[in-house]
Design a protein around this motif. Structure first.
Motif, PDB file in Angstrom:
ATOM      1  N   LEU A 106    -122.346   5.957  38.272  1.00 56.49           N
ATOM      2  CA  LEU A 106    -122.748   7.362  38.313  1.00 56.49           C
ATOM      3  C   LEU A 106    -121.590   8.325  38.079  1.00 56.49           C
ATOM      4  CD1 LEU A 106    -125.184   7.178  41.350  1.00 56.49           C
ATOM      5  CD2 LEU A 106    -125.769   7.216  38.932  1.00 56.49           C
ATOM      6  N   GLN A 107    -120.393   7.802  37.974  1.00 57.08           N
ATOM      7  CA  GLN A 107    -119.238   8.659  37.702  1.00 57.08           C
ATOM      8  C   GLN A 107    -119.269   9.060  36.228  1.00 57.08           C
ATOM      9  OE1 GLN A 107    -115.682   6.799  39.064  1.00 57.08           O
ATOM     10  NE2 GLN A 107    -114.540   8.703  39.175  1.00 57.08           N
ATOM     11  N   ASP A 108    -119.071  10.350  35.953  1.00 57.74           N
ATOM     12  CA  ASP A 108    -119.116  10.856  34.582  1.00 57.74           C
ATOM     13  C   ASP A 108    -117.996  10.221  33.760  1.00 57.74           C
ATOM     14  OD1 ASP A 108    -120.306  12.608  32.639  1.00 57.74           O
ATOM     15  OD2 ASP A 108    -118.528  13.874  32.814  1.00 57.74           O
ATOM     16  N   ALA A 109    -118.324   9.732  32.562  1.00 59.92           N
ATOM     17  CA  ALA A 109    -117.335   9.041  31.730  1.00 59.92           C
ATOM     18  C   ALA A 109    -116.268  10.002  31.197  1.00 59.92           C
ATOM     19  CB  ALA A 109    -118.027   8.344  30.567  1.00 59.92           C
ATOM     20  N   ALA A 110    -116.654  11.204  30.829  1.00 58.36           N
ATOM     21  CA  ALA A 110    -115.703  12.163  30.257  1.00 58.36           C
ATOM     22  C   ALA A 110    -114.823  12.788  31.336  1.00 58.36           C
ATOM     23  CB  ALA A 110    -116.446  13.252  29.504  1.00 58.36           C
ATOM     24  N   ASN A 111    -115.419  13.181  32.453  1.00 56.79           N
ATOM     25  CA  ASN A 111    -114.678  13.816  33.543  1.00 56.79           C
ATOM     26  C   ASN A 111    -114.928  13.007  34.808  1.00 56.79           C
ATOM     27  OD1 ASN A 111    -113.430  15.477  35.357  1.00 56.79           O
ATOM     28  ND2 ASN A 111    -114.631  17.300  34.882  1.00 56.79           N
ATOM     29  N   LYS A 112    -113.983  12.161  35.158  1.00 57.67           N
ATOM     30  CA  LYS A 112    -114.160  11.227  36.274  1.00 57.67           C
ATOM     31  C   LYS A 112    -114.289  11.927  37.624  1.00 57.67           C
ATOM     32  CE  LYS A 112    -113.224   7.192  34.121  1.00 57.67           C
ATOM     33  NZ  LYS A 112    -113.976   5.996  34.167  1.00 57.67           N
ATOM     34  N   ARG A 113    -113.976  13.209  37.688  1.00 55.89           N
ATOM     35  CA  ARG A 113    -114.121  13.943  38.946  1.00 55.89           C
ATOM     36  C   ARG A 113    -115.566  14.329  39.231  1.00 55.89           C
ATOM     37  NH1 ARG A 113    -109.586  18.386  38.147  1.00 55.89           N
ATOM     38  NH2 ARG A 113    -109.685  17.680  36.013  1.00 55.89           N
ATOM     39  N   MET A 114    -116.405  14.231  38.240  1.00 55.17           N
ATOM     40  CA  MET A 114    -117.803  14.613  38.403  1.00 55.17           C
ATOM     41  C   MET A 114    -118.673  13.380  38.640  1.00 55.17           C
ATOM     42  SD  MET A 114    -117.549  17.838  38.260  1.00 55.17           S
ATOM     43  CE  MET A 114    -119.199  18.439  38.140  1.00 55.17           C
ATOM     44  N   ILE A 115    -119.685  13.544  39.501  1.00 53.07           N
ATOM     45  CA  ILE A 115    -120.608  12.469  39.815  1.00 53.07           C
ATOM     46  C   ILE A 115    -121.992  12.902  39.367  1.00 53.07           C
ATOM     47  CG2 ILE A 115    -121.657  11.167  41.691  1.00 53.07           C
ATOM     48  CD1 ILE A 115    -118.670  12.158  42.938  1.00 53.07           C
ATOM     49  N   ASN A 116    -122.615  12.070  38.528  1.00 53.03           N
ATOM     50  CA  ASN A 116    -123.969  12.327  38.065  1.00 53.03           C
ATOM     51  C   ASN A 116    -124.935  11.764  39.106  1.00 53.03           C
ATOM     52  OD1 ASN A 116    -122.936  13.366  35.620  1.00 53.03           O
ATOM     53  ND2 ASN A 116    -122.781  11.306  34.801  1.00 53.03           N
ATOM     54  N   ALA A 117    -125.787  12.619  39.634  1.00 52.01           N
ATOM     55  CA  ALA A 117    -126.681  12.212  40.714  1.00 52.01           C
ATOM     56  C   ALA A 117    -127.916  11.509  40.178  1.00 52.01           C
ATOM     57  CB  ALA A 117    -127.088  13.430  41.525  1.00 52.01           C
ATOM     58  N   ASP A 118    -128.279  10.392  40.823  1.00 53.42           N
ATOM     59  CA  ASP A 118    -129.552   9.745  40.525  1.00 53.42           C
ATOM     60  C   ASP A 118    -130.568  10.293  41.538  1.00 53.42           C
ATOM     61  OD1 ASP A 118    -128.753   8.505  42.850  1.00 53.42           O
ATOM     62  OD2 ASP A 118    -129.043   6.462  42.114  1.00 53.42           O
ATOM     63  N   ALA A 119    -131.761   9.696  41.618  1.00 53.88           N
ATOM     64  CA  ALA A 119    -132.816  10.217  42.498  1.00 53.88           C
ATOM     65  C   ALA A 119    -132.358  10.268  43.966  1.00 53.88           C
ATOM     66  CB  ALA A 119    -134.071   9.365  42.360  1.00 53.88           C
TER      67      ALA A 119
END
Length: 144
Positions: A106-119
């Motif tokens: 879930l960690q963003d590939a381009a910006n590792k500081r961002m977390i993409n949330a799932d459900a």
């Protein structure tokens, strides 16, 4: 006229010889002076070396954990769906959240500081993407 030509030639020759001798003498003096400075600096460096080792021993001492971080806290139902039920200290909650994020990529590939949330994470984050620095603030709202 021949004698007049010889006289200026003799005056010019000694002047040329004297100038190179003066140039050679000056660098010799300069070379001797730095040698003394180098000898004076060497003992100072040896004396400073033990002083550097002493602080390293202090840094190697074990740190005692902060009692506030080690206090067991109960997660909300939304957070328990990710990390499991039961009381956990804040440090363990953070570790388990990161395990979940890494496991599900879930960690963003381009910006590792961002977390993409799932459900499951959207229930905690209340948005689709959150920074890792915001994450701890959002998680603390789900701990009692």
């Amino acid at each position: 006229m021949a004698t007049a030509k010889k006289a200026p030639a003799k005056k010019a020759a000694p002047a040329k010889k004297a100038a190179p001798a003066a140039k050679k003498a000056a660098p010799a003096k300069k070379a001797a002076a730095p040698a003394k400075k180098v000898a004076a600096k060497a003992p100072a460096k040896k004396a400073a070396a033990p002083a550097k080792k002493a602080p390293a021993k202090k840094a190697a001492a074990k740190r005692t954990p902060n009692a506030a971080f080690m206090k067991a806290m109960t997660p909300s139902d939304a957070l328990a769906a990710i990390i499991g039920k039961g009381p956990y200290p804040r440090t363990e909650v953070t570790k388990k959240i990161w395990e979940y994020i890494k496991k599900n990529k879930l960690q963003d590939a381009a910006n590792k500081r961002m977390i993409n949330a799932d459900a499951k994470l959207k229930e905690i984050f209340k948005k689709a993407q959150a920074s890792m620095f915001e994450m701890t603030k959002m998680i603390s709202a789900h701990l009692k």
